[in-house]
Design a protein around this motif. Structure first.
Motif, PDB file in Angstrom:
ATOM      1  N   ALA A 114       0.754  -1.131   0.027  1.00  0.00           N
ATOM      2  CA  ALA A 114       0.055   0.163   0.020  1.00  0.00           C
ATOM      3  C   ALA A 114       0.976   1.318  -0.017  1.00  0.00           C
ATOM      4  CB  ALA A 114      -0.868   0.021   1.104  1.00  0.00           C
ATOM      5  N   PRO A 115       1.821   1.538   0.894  1.00  0.00           N
ATOM      6  CA  PRO A 115       2.797   2.636   0.902  1.00  0.00           C
ATOM      7  C   PRO A 115       3.214   2.789  -0.281  1.00  0.00           C
ATOM      8  CG  PRO A 115       3.450   1.408   2.615  1.00  0.00           C
ATOM      9  CD  PRO A 115       2.232   0.482   2.047  1.00  0.00           C
ATOM     10  N   LEU A 116       4.020   1.599  -0.926  1.00  0.00           N
ATOM     11  CA  LEU A 116       4.841   1.747  -2.106  1.00  0.00           C
ATOM     12  C   LEU A 116       3.824   1.965  -3.427  1.00  0.00           C
ATOM     13  CD1 LEU A 116       7.798   1.661  -2.817  1.00  0.00           C
ATOM     14  CD2 LEU A 116       7.678  -0.822  -3.317  1.00  0.00           C
ATOM     15  N   ILE A 117       2.937   1.406  -3.588  1.00  0.00           N
ATOM     16  CA  ILE A 117       2.115   1.463  -4.952  1.00  0.00           C
ATOM     17  C   ILE A 117       1.399   3.096  -4.724  1.00  0.00           C
ATOM     18  CG2 ILE A 117       0.034   0.659  -6.068  1.00  0.00           C
ATOM     19  CD1 ILE A 117       2.361  -0.995  -6.281  1.00  0.00           C
ATOM     20  N   THR A 118       0.881   3.355  -3.675  1.00  0.00           N
ATOM     21  CA  THR A 118       0.481   4.754  -3.492  1.00  0.00           C
ATOM     22  C   THR A 118       1.429   5.789  -3.864  1.00  0.00           C
ATOM     23  OG1 THR A 118      -1.053   3.866  -1.733  1.00  0.00           O
ATOM     24  CG2 THR A 118      -0.981   6.257  -1.986  1.00  0.00           C
ATOM     25  N   GLY A 119       2.709   5.658  -3.201  1.00  0.00           N
ATOM     26  CA  GLY A 119       3.603   6.533  -3.359  1.00  0.00           C
ATOM     27  C   GLY A 119       4.018   6.714  -4.910  1.00  0.00           C
ATOM     28  N   ILE A 120       4.055   5.342  -5.460  1.00  0.00           N
ATOM     29  CA  ILE A 120       4.453   5.431  -6.959  1.00  0.00           C
ATOM     30  C   ILE A 120       3.358   6.261  -7.638  1.00  0.00           C
ATOM     31  CG2 ILE A 120       4.661   3.864  -9.167  1.00  0.00           C
ATOM     32  CD1 ILE A 120       6.532   1.823  -7.201  1.00  0.00           C
ATOM     33  N   GLY A 215       3.649   1.187   7.628  1.00  0.00           N
ATOM     34  CA  GLY A 215       3.615   1.651   6.374  1.00  0.00           C
ATOM     35  C   GLY A 215       3.241   3.246   6.336  1.00  0.00           C
ATOM     36  N   LEU A 216       2.574   3.728   7.286  1.00  0.00           N
ATOM     37  CA  LEU A 216       2.290   5.069   7.095  1.00  0.00           C
ATOM     38  C   LEU A 216       3.402   5.945   7.399  1.00  0.00           C
ATOM     39  CD1 LEU A 216      -1.122   5.008   9.384  1.00  0.00           C
ATOM     40  CD2 LEU A 216      -0.844   5.099   6.798  1.00  0.00           C
ATOM     41  N   GLY A 217       4.252   5.445   8.326  1.00  0.00           N
ATOM     42  CA  GLY A 217       5.504   6.297   8.409  1.00  0.00           C
ATOM     43  C   GLY A 217       6.295   6.413   6.926  1.00  0.00           C
ATOM     44  N   LYS A 218       6.427   5.348   6.384  1.00  0.00           N
ATOM     45  CA  LYS A 218       7.020   5.290   5.216  1.00  0.00           C
ATOM     46  C   LYS A 218       6.377   6.162   4.245  1.00  0.00           C
ATOM     47  CE  LYS A 218       7.257   0.765   4.046  1.00  0.00           C
ATOM     48  NZ  LYS A 218       8.033  -0.326   3.597  1.00  0.00           N
ATOM     49  N   SER A 219       4.881   5.962   4.262  1.00  0.00           N
ATOM     50  CA  SER A 219       4.262   6.927   3.208  1.00  0.00           C
ATOM     51  C   SER A 219       4.643   8.552   3.513  1.00  0.00           C
ATOM     52  CB  SER A 219       2.790   6.574   3.174  1.00  0.00           C
ATOM     53  OG  SER A 219       2.262   6.841   4.467  1.00  0.00           O
ATOM     54  N   ILE A 224       7.389  13.180   1.296  1.00  0.00           N
ATOM     55  CA  ILE A 224       8.267  14.372   1.266  1.00  0.00           C
ATOM     56  C   ILE A 224       9.336  14.578   0.214  1.00  0.00           C
ATOM     57  CG2 ILE A 224      10.661  15.381   2.755  1.00  0.00           C
ATOM     58  CD1 ILE A 224       8.999  14.591   5.232  1.00  0.00           C
ATOM     59  N   LEU A 225       9.453  13.024  -0.106  1.00  0.00           N
ATOM     60  CA  LEU A 225      10.713  12.733  -1.296  1.00  0.00           C
ATOM     61  C   LEU A 225      10.031  13.282  -2.316  1.00  0.00           C
ATOM     62  CD1 LEU A 225      12.078   9.268  -0.278  1.00  0.00           C
ATOM     63  CD2 LEU A 225      13.355  11.549  -0.324  1.00  0.00           C
ATOM     64  N   ILE A 226       8.764  12.852  -2.688  1.00  0.00           N
ATOM     65  CA  ILE A 226       8.143  13.178  -4.079  1.00  0.00           C
ATOM     66  C   ILE A 226       8.367  14.751  -4.355  1.00  0.00           C
ATOM     67  CG2 ILE A 226       5.866  13.044  -5.431  1.00  0.00           C
ATOM     68  CD1 ILE A 226       5.415  10.589  -3.465  1.00  0.00           C
ATOM     69  N   LEU A 257      12.834   6.125  -8.049  1.00  0.00           N
ATOM     70  CA  LEU A 257      14.018   5.560  -7.454  1.00  0.00           C
ATOM     71  C   LEU A 257      14.050   5.941  -6.046  1.00  0.00           C
ATOM     72  CD1 LEU A 257      16.377   4.133  -8.572  1.00  0.00           C
ATOM     73  CD2 LEU A 257      17.715   6.105  -9.155  1.00  0.00           C
ATOM     74  N   ALA A 258      13.870   7.152  -5.813  1.00  0.00           N
ATOM     75  CA  ALA A 258      14.004   7.615  -4.647  1.00  0.00           C
ATOM     76  C   ALA A 258      13.014   6.832  -3.595  1.00  0.00           C
ATOM     77  CB  ALA A 258      13.784   8.946  -4.409  1.00  0.00           C
ATOM     78  N   LEU A 259      11.753   6.570  -3.825  1.00  0.00           N
ATOM     79  CA  LEU A 259      10.894   5.934  -3.107  1.00  0.00           C
ATOM     80  C   LEU A 259      11.639   4.402  -2.933  1.00  0.00           C
ATOM     81  CD1 LEU A 259       7.359   6.853  -4.299  1.00  0.00           C
ATOM     82  CD2 LEU A 259       8.631   8.099  -2.800  1.00  0.00           C
ATOM     83  N   ILE A 260      11.924   3.848  -3.848  1.00  0.00           N
ATOM     84  CA  ILE A 260      12.413   2.192  -3.670  1.00  0.00           C
ATOM     85  C   ILE A 260      13.548   2.245  -2.592  1.00  0.00           C
ATOM     86  CG2 ILE A 260      13.390   0.481  -4.862  1.00  0.00           C
ATOM     87  CD1 ILE A 260      11.272   1.119  -7.144  1.00  0.00           C
ATOM     88  N   LEU A 261      14.693   3.250  -2.939  1.00  0.00           N
ATOM     89  CA  LEU A 261      15.711   3.222  -2.075  1.00  0.00           C
ATOM     90  C   LEU A 261      15.386   3.451  -0.862  1.00  0.00           C
ATOM     91  CD1 LEU A 261      18.363   4.785  -4.297  1.00  0.00           C
ATOM     92  CD2 LEU A 261      18.055   2.611  -4.017  1.00  0.00           C
TER      93      LEU A 261
END
Lengths: 272, 276
Positions: A114-120, A215-219, A224-226, A257-261
């Motif tokens: 959920a965090p990764l797909i939402t982020g992407i 998950g929420l912390g990561k998102s 911020i990164l996006i 790339l930034a999200l995955i790293l």
């Protein structure tokens, strides 16, 4: 001896190119850090400088980043939930452990998918739009116009987007958690012949607060990164419309790339 | 401008300004003073450094050496906070207009008021309408910038630049890319703003006709050097070969005698066709 008439040896060219790329990345990193610092400054002390961050600008960005992204986030999340359920049952069937699928799906959705797909999705949707908007403004002298009107561009443009991202990406992730788990539940209840109530009960029992916060912390970090990657790319535009297209594409690639790293780093630090 | 220049208050003082882009020197020890209430035109051909000089004057770029004083304050040593205070007294009309495409014309014009004052919406709307009236754009406040023509965009940019009633106005290429009628109307607008609002105005342009129409004094730049600073008559009478080249190439032939200019162009194109 090297002379201007002789071509640079290939290995020196490679080293020079590596040095230039490294300098550029370090530069971007420094710029990103400075942006973050300035943003925090304007959020905390903007009103003291009589340049407060406008609430309506934040709300407008929250609508753009969050509410308008709900349909695509919902569609992708339900699909991911269904796929995980199908794959999970198929894989666990060989071990006779298909009833454990709920545990696997719940953890993988909430902590990772959920965090990764939402982020992407947000990087592709809002990060690119932000980079395009900023680069167009750079080309049209709109950023210069802000400066000479005594309006700080970071406070006026970056902070509302950053705050909106920091709020809306975790909220969208929470929504994606719910939708993906319900999507998985649709398949699991049918395939394993259990009721939806049982499925939801098992999911709640398996998931802890730490998993949700993970998950929420990561998102939150992804939000911020996006924003920062969008600003860094948008403000580095050169040329006209072609330049805008170039930085927009680059912003999406760099954001993902930034999200995955970042995801890898957080997972490595928190779950070892 | 009846008073002697020495008695007028200096609004801009540029002292020995030098700037480089990489190893290339763009401005070479520029010194000039702009006095209160005058229209100073900075003129020169492409690559003369006039736009770079303007960007330095408005604090968007920092020189390699030299000082710039705006309204008595040295902008090289100013903090961002002090610059913000200074910018409230300065207006800039960019060549492209630089209106924000996501806002209506009215919102664009009200933006400095919204950011720097505590005026209520109604008052800001009235003030925006007044400024639009000054630039002959009354009734256009609800349109988006994309719905305006080139000349209207520039006039709207003027309205935004003067919304805070600045004491100093900078205009970057106000007539560039416009037809002579619209260009002339913008020149009249600059003169009207000067008289009505008692502004000091700095105009960067390469349009000779426009420069001669609006200038109290002209600074002629060439390859980063100042060739001369003087009145329109001084510049016209200058025996400097580079100034005369600039005037002859762009002014006498194109503007004073358009028929001769067209005839030469037509003659040249006919000669080219006859060679094919």
């Amino acid at each position: 001896m090297l002379s201007p008439d002789r071509p640079f040896p290939l290995f020196l060219q490679k080293i020079e190119s590596l040095g230039r790329i490294s300098t550029k990345w370090v530069n971007s990193l420094g710029f990103g850090t400075s942006l973050l610092y300035q943003s925090v400054f304007w959020i905390c002390w903007g009103s003291r400088r009589k340049q407060q961050v406008r609430l309506e600008a934040i709300v407008s960005q929250m609508m753009e980043v969050g509410i308008l992204a709900l349909p695509i986030v919902s569609l992708v999340s339900i699909t991911i939930g269904l796929m995980l359920a199908i794959q999970g049952i198929d894989a666990l069937k060989d071990f006779g452990a298909e009833h454990q699928v709920t545990y696997g799906v719940a953890l993988s959705v909430v902590r990772e998918f959920a965090p990764l797909i939402t982020g992407i999705l947000i990087a592709g949707r809002s990060g690119s739009a932000f980079a395009a908007r900023l680069s167009t403004m750079m080309i049209n002298n709109e950023i210069d116009a802000l400066r000479v009107m005594g309006i700080n561009p970071v406070r006026f443009l970056v902070v509302p987007s950053l705050v909106a991202m920091m709020i809306m990406v975790p909220l969208l992730t929470l929504w994606a958690d719910i939708v993906a788990l319900l999507g998985a539940g649709l398949y699991i209840t049918t395939a394993l012949g259990i009721s939806m109530g049982t499925y939801i009960g098992q999911t709640i029992a398996y998931l802890g607060t730490a998993d949700a916060l993970h998950g929420l912390g990561k998102s939150f970090v992804f939000g911020i990164l996006i924003t920062l990657v969008g600003v860094i790319n948008g403000s580095s535009v050169t040329g006209g419309a072609e330049g805008v297209g170039h930085v927009t594409t680059r912003a999406v690639v760099h954001s993902i790339l930034a999200l995955i790293l970042a995801d890898l780093l957080i997972v490595f630090l928190l779950t070892r | 401008m009846t008073m002697p220049l020495s008695e007028l208050e200096p609004i801009i003082e540029v002292i020995d300004l030098t700037t480089h882009y990489g190893s290339r020197k763009i401005l070479n020890g520029i010194s000039l003073t702009v006095h209160k209430g005058e229209v100073m035109v900075i003129m020169g051909g492409s690559g003369s450094g006039k736009s770079t000089l303007l960007r330095h004057l408005i604090g968007l770029e920092h020189p390699s050496s030299g000082n710039i004083k705006l309204l008595g304050q040295d902008i090289r040593n100013m903090t961002e906070h002090d610059m913000t205070q200074l910018y409230r007294k300065v207006g800039v009309a960019f060549q492209s207009g630089a209106l924000f495409s996501s806002m209506t014309v009215g919102e664009n014009i009200m933006l400095p008021l919204r950011e720097h004052t505590k005026l209520d919406q109604k008052t800001m709307e009235i003030m925006a309408r007044l400024k639009l009236e000054v630039v002959n754009l009354a009734g256009f406040e609800d349109l988006m910038p994309s719905e305006l023509s080139g000349g209207m965009l520039k006039r709207a940019a003027f309205a935004r630049a003067v919304i805070m009633d600045p004491v100093l106005l900078f205009c970057d290429e106000p007539s560039a890319g416009l037809d002579p009628v619209v260009s002339s109307s913008l020149d009249e607008l600059i003169l009207r703003l000067k008289d009505a609002l008692d502004m000091t105005i700095v105009v960067v342009t390469h349009e000779l006709e426009s420069a001669f129409r609006i200038a109290d004094r002209i600074t002629v730049l060439d390859k980063g050097d100042i060739l001369t600073i003087g009145t329109v008559d001084d510049v016209r009478a200058s025996d400097n070969r580079r100034i005369q080249d600039l005037l002859n190439r762009h002014f006498e032939e194109e503007i004073l005698d358009p028929d001769a200019y067209l005839a030469r162009l037509t003659g040249e194109s006919e000669a080219l066709f006859s060679q094919v």
